[in-house]
Design an enzyme around this catalytic site. Structure first.
Site, PDB file in Angstrom:
ATOM      1  N   ARG A  15       8.016 -53.756 -43.192  1.00 50.39           N
ATOM      2  CA  ARG A  15       6.913 -54.833 -42.614  1.00 50.39           C
ATOM      3  C   ARG A  15       6.348 -55.257 -44.114  1.00 50.39           C
ATOM      4  NH1 ARG A  15       3.693 -50.727 -39.040  1.00 50.39           N
ATOM      5  NH2 ARG A  15       4.512 -48.991 -40.422  1.00 50.39           N
ATOM      6  N   TYR A  94      -3.542 -49.675 -43.449  1.00 54.33           N
ATOM      7  CA  TYR A  94      -3.724 -48.448 -42.540  1.00 54.33           C
ATOM      8  C   TYR A  94      -3.903 -47.289 -43.958  1.00 54.33           C
ATOM      9  CZ  TYR A  94      -1.627 -50.228 -38.144  1.00 54.33           C
ATOM     10  OH  TYR A  94      -1.534 -50.883 -37.246  1.00 54.33           O
ATOM     11  N   ASP A 198      -4.073 -36.413 -19.839  1.00 55.46           N
ATOM     12  CA  ASP A 198      -4.930 -36.814 -20.967  1.00 55.46           C
ATOM     13  C   ASP A 198      -6.263 -36.077 -20.428  1.00 55.46           C
ATOM     14  OD1 ASP A 198      -5.416 -39.832 -22.481  1.00 55.46           O
ATOM     15  OD2 ASP A 198      -7.268 -38.531 -22.201  1.00 55.46           O
ATOM     16  N   ASP A 270       0.861 -39.554 -37.788  1.00 57.73           N
ATOM     17  CA  ASP A 270       0.379 -40.208 -38.950  1.00 57.73           C
ATOM     18  C   ASP A 270      -1.152 -39.738 -39.205  1.00 57.73           C
ATOM     19  OD1 ASP A 270      -0.620 -41.063 -36.615  1.00 57.73           O
ATOM     20  OD2 ASP A 270      -0.644 -43.345 -37.339  1.00 57.73           O
ATOM     21  N   ASN A 300       5.721 -43.858 -39.572  1.00 61.79           N
ATOM     22  CA  ASN A 300       5.777 -45.162 -39.525  1.00 61.79           C
ATOM     23  C   ASN A 300       6.912 -45.695 -38.701  1.00 61.79           C
ATOM     24  OD1 ASN A 300       7.887 -44.439 -41.530  1.00 61.79           O
ATOM     25  ND2 ASN A 300       7.559 -46.378 -42.784  1.00 61.79           N
TER      26      ASN A 300
HETATM   27  N1  LIG Z   1       3.853 -42.636 -36.020  1.00 55.23           N
HETATM   28  C1  LIG Z   1       3.629 -43.969 -35.915  1.00 55.23           C
HETATM   29  O1  LIG Z   1       4.341 -44.675 -36.488  1.00 55.23           O
HETATM   30  C2  LIG Z   1       2.502 -44.481 -35.279  1.00 55.23           C
HETATM   31  C3  LIG Z   1       1.379 -43.672 -34.837  1.00 55.23           C
HETATM   32  N2  LIG Z   1       0.563 -43.985 -34.123  1.00 55.23           N
HETATM   33  C4  LIG Z   1      -0.694 -42.909 -33.783  1.00 55.23           C
HETATM   34  O2  LIG Z   1      -0.440 -42.656 -32.547  1.00 55.23           O
HETATM   35  C5  LIG Z   1      -1.735 -41.826 -32.082  1.00 55.23           C
HETATM   36  C6  LIG Z   1      -2.412 -42.419 -30.740  1.00 55.23           C
HETATM   37  O3  LIG Z   1      -2.901 -43.793 -30.868  1.00 55.23           O
HETATM   38  P1  LIG Z   1      -3.316 -44.721 -29.760  1.00 55.23           P
HETATM   39  O4  LIG Z   1      -2.608 -44.513 -28.371  1.00 55.23           O
HETATM   40  O5  LIG Z   1      -3.447 -45.950 -30.082  1.00 55.23           O
HETATM   41  O6  LIG Z   1      -4.526 -43.922 -29.519  1.00 55.23           O
HETATM   42  P2  LIG Z   1      -5.788 -44.198 -28.073  1.00 55.23           P
HETATM   43  O7  LIG Z   1      -7.011 -44.010 -28.658  1.00 55.23           O
HETATM   44  O8  LIG Z   1      -5.382 -45.514 -27.523  1.00 55.23           O
HETATM   45  O9  LIG Z   1      -5.243 -42.867 -27.304  1.00 55.23           O
HETATM   46  C7  LIG Z   1      -5.390 -41.731 -27.657  1.00 55.23           C
HETATM   47  C8  LIG Z   1      -5.497 -40.861 -26.091  1.00 55.23           C
HETATM   48  O10 LIG Z   1      -5.578 -39.404 -26.495  1.00 55.23           O
HETATM   49  C9  LIG Z   1      -6.439 -38.989 -25.644  1.00 55.23           C
HETATM   50  N3  LIG Z   1      -6.792 -37.484 -26.199  1.00 55.23           N
HETATM   51  C10 LIG Z   1      -7.521 -37.119 -27.057  1.00 55.23           C
HETATM   52  N4  LIG Z   1      -7.693 -36.004 -27.248  1.00 55.23           N
HETATM   53  C11 LIG Z   1      -6.947 -35.519 -26.348  1.00 55.23           C
HETATM   54  C12 LIG Z   1      -6.581 -34.067 -25.792  1.00 55.23           C
HETATM   55  N5  LIG Z   1      -7.159 -32.934 -26.498  1.00 55.23           N
HETATM   56  N6  LIG Z   1      -5.905 -33.971 -24.833  1.00 55.23           N
HETATM   57  C13 LIG Z   1      -5.254 -35.064 -24.184  1.00 55.23           C
HETATM   58  N7  LIG Z   1      -5.548 -36.021 -24.358  1.00 55.23           N
HETATM   59  C14 LIG Z   1      -6.322 -36.477 -25.897  1.00 55.23           C
HETATM   60  C15 LIG Z   1      -7.657 -39.927 -25.554  1.00 55.23           C
HETATM   61  O11 LIG Z   1      -8.229 -39.740 -24.295  1.00 55.23           O
HETATM   62  C16 LIG Z   1      -6.862 -41.083 -25.635  1.00 55.23           C
HETATM   63  O12 LIG Z   1      -6.547 -41.692 -24.086  1.00 55.23           O
HETATM   64  C17 LIG Z   1      -2.696 -42.189 -33.172  1.00 55.23           C
HETATM   65  O13 LIG Z   1      -2.585 -41.020 -33.907  1.00 55.23           O
HETATM   66  C18 LIG Z   1      -2.129 -43.205 -33.798  1.00 55.23           C
HETATM   67  O14 LIG Z   1      -2.431 -43.343 -35.325  1.00 55.23           O
HETATM   68  C19 LIG Z   1       0.251 -45.359 -33.664  1.00 55.23           C
HETATM   69  C20 LIG Z   1       1.155 -46.019 -34.224  1.00 55.23           C
HETATM   70  C21 LIG Z   1       2.299 -45.586 -35.024  1.00 55.23           C
HETATM   71  C1  LIG Z   2      -0.211 -47.028 -37.233  1.00 57.97           C
HETATM   72  C2  LIG Z   2       0.901 -46.721 -38.121  1.00 57.97           C
HETATM   73  O1  LIG Z   2       0.941 -45.594 -38.783  1.00 57.97           O
HETATM   74  C3  LIG Z   2       1.986 -47.496 -38.692  1.00 57.97           C
HETATM   75  O2  LIG Z   2       1.984 -48.653 -37.878  1.00 57.97           O
HETATM   76  O3  LIG Z   2       2.990 -47.154 -39.316  1.00 57.97           O
END
Ligand SMILES: NC(=O)C1=CN([C@@H]2O[C@H](COP(=O)(O)OP(=O)(O)OC[C@H]3O[C@@H](n4cnc5c(N)ncnc54)[C@H](O)[C@@H]3O)[C@@H](O)[C@H]2O)C=CC1
Ligand SMILES: CC(=O)C(=O)O
Ligand SMILES: [Mg+2]
Length: 372
Positions: A15, A94, A198, A270, A300
């Site tokens: 990216r 990020y 959730d 992440d 990522n």
């Molecule tokens: N590995 C990668 O390449 C990427 C990783 N991510 C990561 O994915 C993760 C999720 O991101 P989003 O979906 O955007 O966040 P979001 O905020 O939209 O959703 C997170 C959900 O987790 C729930 N939650 C929180 N604590 C909880 C628990 N103890 N038990 C059950 N549910 C719980 C919340 O209620 C919420 O619905 C983040 O850490 C984000 O940084 C996002 C994009 C890329």
């Molecule tokens: C959100 C994140 O970690 C990514 O897009 O790589």
């Protein structure tokens, strides 16, 4: 303002912080943009594509970091990039600082103004600069998980959707936010049996409205979580407490008791990951095995589909880049409390509460730090 776009150097990260169309907009606003040689080549943008819209090319990251007032990137700066970040320079990318002590220390020592995409908020309550990549990673998580279930990856040898007369795989998705709902969409589409957990009932209501009976919604008590993790063939980790390290919801003991050849995809890696057995992996070597369970923990994930991801990310970041460039960081942050929520480190101070708490560091209110 002079804005710099370095080439990403994380493993298999193709990216780029700004596409030529975005550079064109900044130049139309009277700014200057310098782009590192071949920064966009991974998605087919040549140096000529950037110079034709008015950017200048620099051959090395050193030149970009030395000259630019604001650095626009995608991933957190790696140690060799952090050496170049300067006092007073704006870093917009990020960061995922909570689980990353060395990066936090380096950014504190740099004196830079570090705004993290993932903690910028919106009036609607979401995370507008994380959401597009969570959409990508959520959708990819099922694709990645389906491959992990193949025998050649040490998986159970199961097709997610089964075939007529043979049951589909069971997929448990932990977290029903952007990652979780996008994972559910693909898992349902592939014919899996899908359970989503959730702790927020409103999230479960939204999932129920979106998917009806195709997704079983479950309140994520310890008991329910354990039961569904042990019964599942594939578990997706998509929880988030913004800015904070991910809670370790799935323990080593639970992983030990999972079916041999089951798979976990820890998208939350992440932020440190929500499985006790998770450790970050790369696209070059995405999986490893613990107790016969295949783990996919790429930090990522959207980097694997950089074409889709760069445009999706840049569509979201561009208005903020323009605001920072037009107004300067002080006024841009003062005018927009949601952008201010993105300020994680300001000139030697931690200005995001969850980051500070995760690392036992002193938290300074960003308004106080900026003298607002
Ligand atoms: N590995 C990668 O390449 C990427 C990783 N991510 C990561 O994915 C993760 C999720 O991101 P989003 O979906 O955007 O966040 P979001 O905020 O939209 O959703 C997170 C959900 O987790 C729930 N939650 C929180 N604590 C909880 C628990 N103890 N038990 C059950 N549910 C719980 C919340 O209620 C919420 O619905 C983040 O850490 C984000 O940084 C996002 C994009 C890329
Ligand atoms: C959100 C994140 O970690 C990514 O897009 O790589
Ligand atoms: Mg086992």
């Amino acid at each position: 303002m002079l804005i710099g776009v370095p080439k990403e150097i994380k493993n298999h990260e193709y990216r780029v912080g700004m596409v030529p169309a975005s550079v064109r907009e900044l130049i139309a606003h009277g700014h200057q943009v310098i782009v590192e040689h071949n920064a966009g080549i991974g998605i087919g943008f040549t140096d000529d594509d950037y110079t034709s819209v008015g950017a200048s090319i620099r051959q090395t990251p050193e030149e970009i970091f030395a000259e630019a007032e604001m650095i626009v990137k995608v991933k957190e700066p790696l140690a060799e990039e952090r050496k170049h970040i300067r006092d007073g320079q704006i870093l917009f990318t990020y960061l995922h600082l909570a689980p990353d002590v060395p990066q936090t220390q380096d950014l504190l020592n740099s004196g830079a103004v570090c705004i993290a995409y993932e903690t910028v908020t919106s009036a609607a309550g979401g995370l507008p600069l994380l959401a597009p990549m969570s959409e990508v990673a959520g959708r990819m998580s099922i694709q990645a998980g389906a491959q992990c279930l193949e025998k050649s990856r040490a998986g159970r040898g199961m097709l997610l959707g089964g075939v007529p007369g043979v049951s589909p795989a069971k997929v448990a998705i932990i977290g029903g936010g952007v990652v979780g709902s996008n994972a559910a969409q693909i898992a349902v589409g592939m014919g899996a049996q899908v359970v989503l957990l959730d702790r927020n009932i409103d999230v479960l209501r939204r999932i129920n409205v979106q998917f009806g009976a195709a997704v079983e919604t479950v309140f994520s008590s310890k008991d329910a979580l354990e039961r569904h993790v042990l019964e599942s063939d594939l578990v997706i980790g998509g929880v988030l407490i913004p800015g904070a390290a991910a809670p370790k919801l799935v323990t080593k003991e639970m992983v030990h008791q999972m079916k041999p050849g089951a798979a976990v995809v820890d998208v939350a890696i992440d932020q440190g990951g929500c499985f006790e057995t998770s450790k970050a992996t790369t696209h070059a070597e995405p999986t490893y095995i613990v107790d016969d369970v295949v783990h996919y923990c790429v930090a990522n994930m959207p980097g694997a589909v950089p074409h889709t991801s760069t445009f999706a990310l840049n569509n979201a970041t561009l208005p903020y880049i323009i605001a920072l460039a037009n107004k300067g960081y002080k006024k841009a942050l003062a005018d927009d409390v949601h952008l201010l929520n993105g300020l994680n480190v300001y000139r030697g101070q931690v200005t995001h509460r969850s980051v500070a708490e995760s690392q036992n560091l002193t938290y300074v209110d960003p308004k106080v730090a900026l003298g607002l």
